[in-house]
Each structure stands twice: as C-alpha cells, then as structure tokens.
Design a protein around this motif. Structure first.
Motif, PDB file in Angstrom:
ATOM      1  N   ASN A   1     -19.125 -22.713  19.327  1.00  0.00           N
ATOM      2  CA  ASN A   1     -18.533 -22.015  18.184  1.00  0.00           C
ATOM      3  C   ASN A   1     -19.550 -21.137  17.477  1.00  0.00           C
ATOM      4  OD1 ASN A   1     -16.891 -21.271  16.036  1.00  0.00           O
ATOM      5  ND2 ASN A   1     -17.459 -23.080  14.869  1.00  0.00           N
ATOM      6  N   SER A   2     -19.180 -19.868  17.291  1.00  0.00           N
ATOM      7  CA  SER A   2     -20.032 -18.952  16.526  1.00  0.00           C
ATOM      8  C   SER A   2     -19.303 -18.447  15.285  1.00  0.00           C
ATOM      9  CB  SER A   2     -20.472 -17.789  17.421  1.00  0.00           C
ATOM     10  OG  SER A   2     -19.333 -17.086  17.857  1.00  0.00           O
ATOM     11  N   GLY A   3     -18.350 -19.226  14.804  1.00  0.00           N
ATOM     12  CA  GLY A   3     -17.647 -18.867  13.578  1.00  0.00           C
ATOM     13  C   GLY A   3     -16.186 -18.531  13.762  1.00  0.00           C
ATOM     14  N   GLY A   4     -15.761 -18.228  14.983  1.00  0.00           N
ATOM     15  CA  GLY A   4     -14.358 -17.901  15.234  1.00  0.00           C
ATOM     16  C   GLY A   4     -13.904 -16.647  14.520  1.00  0.00           C
ATOM     17  N   THR A   5     -14.717 -15.587  14.577  1.00  0.00           N
ATOM     18  CA  THR A   5     -14.406 -14.364  13.843  1.00  0.00           C
ATOM     19  C   THR A   5     -13.308 -13.561  14.531  1.00  0.00           C
ATOM     20  OG1 THR A   5     -16.650 -14.243  12.995  1.00  0.00           O
ATOM     21  CG2 THR A   5     -15.357 -12.228  12.898  1.00  0.00           C
ATOM     22  N   MET A   6     -12.272 -13.260  13.753  1.00  0.00           N
ATOM     23  CA  MET A   6     -11.167 -12.421  14.204  1.00  0.00           C
ATOM     24  C   MET A   6     -11.031 -11.258  13.227  1.00  0.00           C
ATOM     25  SD  MET A   6      -9.574 -13.791  16.924  1.00  0.00           S
ATOM     26  CE  MET A   6      -7.956 -13.069  16.872  1.00  0.00           C
ATOM     27  N   GLY A   7     -10.416 -10.194  13.672  1.00  0.00           N
ATOM     28  CA  GLY A   7     -10.125  -9.064  12.800  1.00  0.00           C
ATOM     29  C   GLY A   7      -8.684  -9.150  12.318  1.00  0.00           C
ATOM     30  N   ALA A   8      -8.502  -9.401  11.027  1.00  0.00           N
ATOM     31  CA  ALA A   8      -7.158  -9.407  10.440  1.00  0.00           C
ATOM     32  C   ALA A   8      -6.860  -7.973  10.016  1.00  0.00           C
ATOM     33  CB  ALA A   8      -7.098 -10.357   9.251  1.00  0.00           C
ATOM     34  N   VAL A   9      -5.908  -7.336  10.675  1.00  0.00           N
ATOM     35  CA  VAL A   9      -5.595  -5.936  10.403  1.00  0.00           C
ATOM     36  C   VAL A   9      -4.664  -5.866   9.195  1.00  0.00           C
ATOM     37  CG1 VAL A   9      -4.583  -3.823  11.313  1.00  0.00           C
ATOM     38  CG2 VAL A   9      -5.933  -5.299  12.806  1.00  0.00           C
ATOM     39  N   VAL A  10      -5.128  -5.187   8.142  1.00  0.00           N
ATOM     40  CA  VAL A  10      -4.361  -5.048   6.909  1.00  0.00           C
ATOM     41  C   VAL A  10      -3.857  -3.617   6.802  1.00  0.00           C
ATOM     42  CG1 VAL A  10      -4.452  -5.166   4.391  1.00  0.00           C
ATOM     43  CG2 VAL A  10      -5.695  -6.843   5.751  1.00  0.00           C
ATOM     44  N   ASP A  11      -2.543  -3.483   6.595  1.00  0.00           N
ATOM     45  CA  ASP A  11      -1.930  -2.180   6.333  1.00  0.00           C
ATOM     46  C   ASP A  11      -1.791  -2.032   4.823  1.00  0.00           C
ATOM     47  OD1 ASP A  11      -1.666  -1.806   9.058  1.00  0.00           O
ATOM     48  OD2 ASP A  11       0.421  -2.450   9.111  1.00  0.00           O
ATOM     49  N   ASN A  12      -2.458  -1.035   4.262  1.00  0.00           N
ATOM     50  CA  ASN A  12      -2.351  -0.757   2.834  1.00  0.00           C
ATOM     51  C   ASN A  12      -1.279   0.314   2.660  1.00  0.00           C
ATOM     52  OD1 ASN A  12      -2.616  -0.040   0.157  1.00  0.00           O
ATOM     53  ND2 ASN A  12      -4.837   0.099   0.194  1.00  0.00           N
ATOM     54  N   ASN A  13      -0.086  -0.113   2.259  1.00  0.00           N
ATOM     55  CA  ASN A  13       1.046   0.803   2.122  1.00  0.00           C
ATOM     56  C   ASN A  13       1.186   1.353   0.710  1.00  0.00           C
ATOM     57  OD1 ASN A  13       1.885   0.486   4.849  1.00  0.00           O
ATOM     58  ND2 ASN A  13       2.701  -1.515   4.312  1.00  0.00           N
ATOM     59  N   LEU A  14       0.165   1.183  -0.116  1.00  0.00           N
ATOM     60  CA  LEU A  14       0.204   1.732  -1.469  1.00  0.00           C
ATOM     61  C   LEU A  14      -0.043   3.237  -1.412  1.00  0.00           C
ATOM     62  CD1 LEU A  14      -1.887  -1.005  -3.283  1.00  0.00           C
ATOM     63  CD2 LEU A  14       0.557  -0.590  -3.537  1.00  0.00           C
ATOM     64  N   ALA A  15       0.617   3.970  -2.276  1.00  0.00           N
ATOM     65  CA  ALA A  15       0.472   5.427  -2.310  1.00  0.00           C
ATOM     66  C   ALA A  15      -0.843   5.809  -2.984  1.00  0.00           C
ATOM     67  CB  ALA A  15       1.640   6.045  -3.066  1.00  0.00           C
ATOM     68  N   ASP A  16      -1.419   6.910  -2.549  1.00  0.00           N
ATOM     69  CA  ASP A  16      -2.618   7.461  -3.176  1.00  0.00           C
ATOM     70  C   ASP A  16      -2.219   8.013  -4.545  1.00  0.00           C
ATOM     71  OD1 ASP A  16      -4.846   8.861  -3.974  1.00  0.00           O
ATOM     72  OD2 ASP A  16      -5.077   9.963  -2.094  1.00  0.00           O
ATOM     73  N   THR A  17      -2.773   7.427  -5.595  1.00  0.00           N
ATOM     74  CA  THR A  17      -2.359   7.801  -6.956  1.00  0.00           C
ATOM     75  C   THR A  17      -3.082   9.019  -7.501  1.00  0.00           C
ATOM     76  OG1 THR A  17      -3.961   6.233  -7.843  1.00  0.00           O
ATOM     77  CG2 THR A  17      -1.700   5.442  -7.561  1.00  0.00           C
ATOM     78  N   SER A  18      -4.032   9.570  -6.786  1.00  0.00           N
ATOM     79  CA  SER A  18      -4.770  10.722  -7.305  1.00  0.00           C
ATOM     80  C   SER A  18      -3.879  11.958  -7.418  1.00  0.00           C
ATOM     81  CB  SER A  18      -5.983  11.033  -6.434  1.00  0.00           C
ATOM     82  OG  SER A  18      -5.588  11.376  -5.132  1.00  0.00           O
ATOM     83  N   LYS A  19      -2.836  12.034  -6.623  1.00  0.00           N
ATOM     84  CA  LYS A  19      -1.920  13.178  -6.689  1.00  0.00           C
ATOM     85  C   LYS A  19      -0.877  13.019  -7.788  1.00  0.00           C
ATOM     86  CE  LYS A  19      -2.584  13.995  -1.797  1.00  0.00           C
ATOM     87  NZ  LYS A  19      -3.774  13.219  -1.737  1.00  0.00           N
ATOM     88  N   LEU A  20      -0.689  11.783  -8.284  1.00  0.00           N
ATOM     89  CA  LEU A  20       0.303  11.526  -9.318  1.00  0.00           C
ATOM     90  C   LEU A  20      -0.215  11.830 -10.719  1.00  0.00           C
ATOM     91  CD1 LEU A  20       1.679   8.133  -7.994  1.00  0.00           C
ATOM     92  CD2 LEU A  20       2.676  10.403  -7.709  1.00  0.00           C
ATOM     93  N   ASN A  21      -1.525  11.674 -10.911  1.00  0.00           N
ATOM     94  CA  ASN A  21      -2.111  11.860 -12.227  1.00  0.00           C
ATOM     95  C   ASN A  21      -3.012  13.090 -12.187  1.00  0.00           C
ATOM     96  OD1 ASN A  21      -3.453  11.728 -14.651  1.00  0.00           O
ATOM     97  ND2 ASN A  21      -3.818   9.528 -14.558  1.00  0.00           N
ATOM     98  N   GLY A  22      -2.524  14.204 -12.686  1.00  0.00           N
ATOM     99  CA  GLY A  22      -3.279  15.451 -12.643  1.00  0.00           C
ATOM    100  C   GLY A  22      -4.466  15.481 -13.585  1.00  0.00           C
TER     101      GLY A  22
END
Length: 189
Positions: free
Chosen positions: A66-87
């Motif tokens: 065992n070397s830690g059992g490292t896996m890659g948990a793929v996260v989808d960030n479906n939040l909108a980019d707010t920089s275009k909403l606040n001028g």
C-alpha cells in the motif's frame, strides 16, 4: 418564552457553521493514475491523473504494498462564472478549492467492520464551469491491512469558494477490492 428563542438562536447559529452541499459540485467519476517515466538524467517516474480518462468501476489494492491508495476524484464545477454578472467588481467567486475529504469505509461481507468519518487532507482548484481531478489518498488515514475483501467507500469533498462559502460536493461511493500477489494493483495506487 425567552428560553425558546435562545434555543432557536443556538440552533440557527450551529446550522450556519456547517458546509452546504452544493448540487453544482459533482464527483462525476474516479480515475486511476498513469505511471510516466522520464529517462533523465536522473531518471524518475511520476503519476498523472487525467480528468478525461476512463472511469474505473473498482480498484484492486494490495494491503502489503500500500502506498496510500491514491485515486483521482473528478469534480465537475457547474457553477457559472460570476465575473460577467457583476460589471462593477468583475470578480469570479465560483472557483472551488477542496481542502478535505470525509470518507466512510465499510467491509461488505457479513460481520465486516465499518470505519466512519475519516478526514483526508486534499488540495486543488477547480475553476467555475470546469473539471478537475482531486487527488485522494484513500488509505492514508487508515492502514489498508485493517480492511479486507470488498470495501465500499462513501465520501464527499469539502472546500471553499472564492467568496469564502463553505461547500461540499455530492456524495459518491467507490469500491476497493483487496488482493495479493505480484502486480495485482496499479503502480499509482
């Protein structure tokens, strides 16, 4: 009457300190690392975790190697980019920065042990509208030799957004199977 208001106030205060589950942050799949060797000099090897890689249904882990059992948990960030909403401010507060994984381990065979609420440190940054792999060493907080057979891990990832909000991803289950023998598990696991 004052006691009721005091109890209500304490309950609201306690609830405000919790991490909020955000349905826009989804653990979509689990990826295994790919071993890459650089000829050098000096020669060295490292593992890469591609968020676009193939999902593995379950991973085999050898408790003795065992070397830690490292896996890659793929996260989808479906939040909108707010920089275009606040001028006026033109800032994005939707980038996700994970800092820990909370995992429960359960042996699926009858009489198997259950280990709950294990905190696993992690790090990374997933931009708004993007996808990224959060590296999680699933068998770093507990020894892999403690559990045998088929192990179900139920976990979620906690972190913060750029605006300071405490959030967590959706919950995800993953299966590890213990094995023994030469080359029974991946070099990156």
């Amino acid at each position: 009457m004052n006691t009721r208001w005091f109890i209500l106030l304490l309950a609201l205060f306690g609830a405000s300190c919790r991490s909020n589950m955000n349905s826009s942050l989804v653990v979509s799949k689990m990826v295994l690392g790919t071993l890459t060797t650089v000829a050098g000099p000096p020669a060295y090897t490292y593992c890469t975790y591609d968020p676009g890689g193939t999902e593995f249904d379950f991973a085999q882990i050898d408790p003795t190697a065992n070397s830690g059992g490292t896996m890659g948990a793929v996260v989808d960030n479906n939040l909108a980019d707010t920089s275009k909403l606040n001028g006026v401010l033109r800032t994005n507060s939707s980038n996700f920065h994970p800092h820990q994984v909370v995992a429960d381990y359960q042996e699926t065979q009858p009489g198997g042990i259950t280990v709950t609420q294990q905190i696993i440190p992690s790090t990374g940054s997933i931009p708004a509208g993007g996808t990224g792999a959060v590296l999680v060493p699933f068998f770093a907080p507990i020894p892999a030799t403690l559990l045998t057979g088929i192990i179900r891990v139920t976990f979620h990832i906690e972190g913060v957004l750029d605006d300071g909000s405490n959030v967590r991803t959706s919950e995800r289950e993953y299966i590890f199977v213990t094995c023994s023998g030469a080359a029974c598990n991946s070099a990156c696991l």
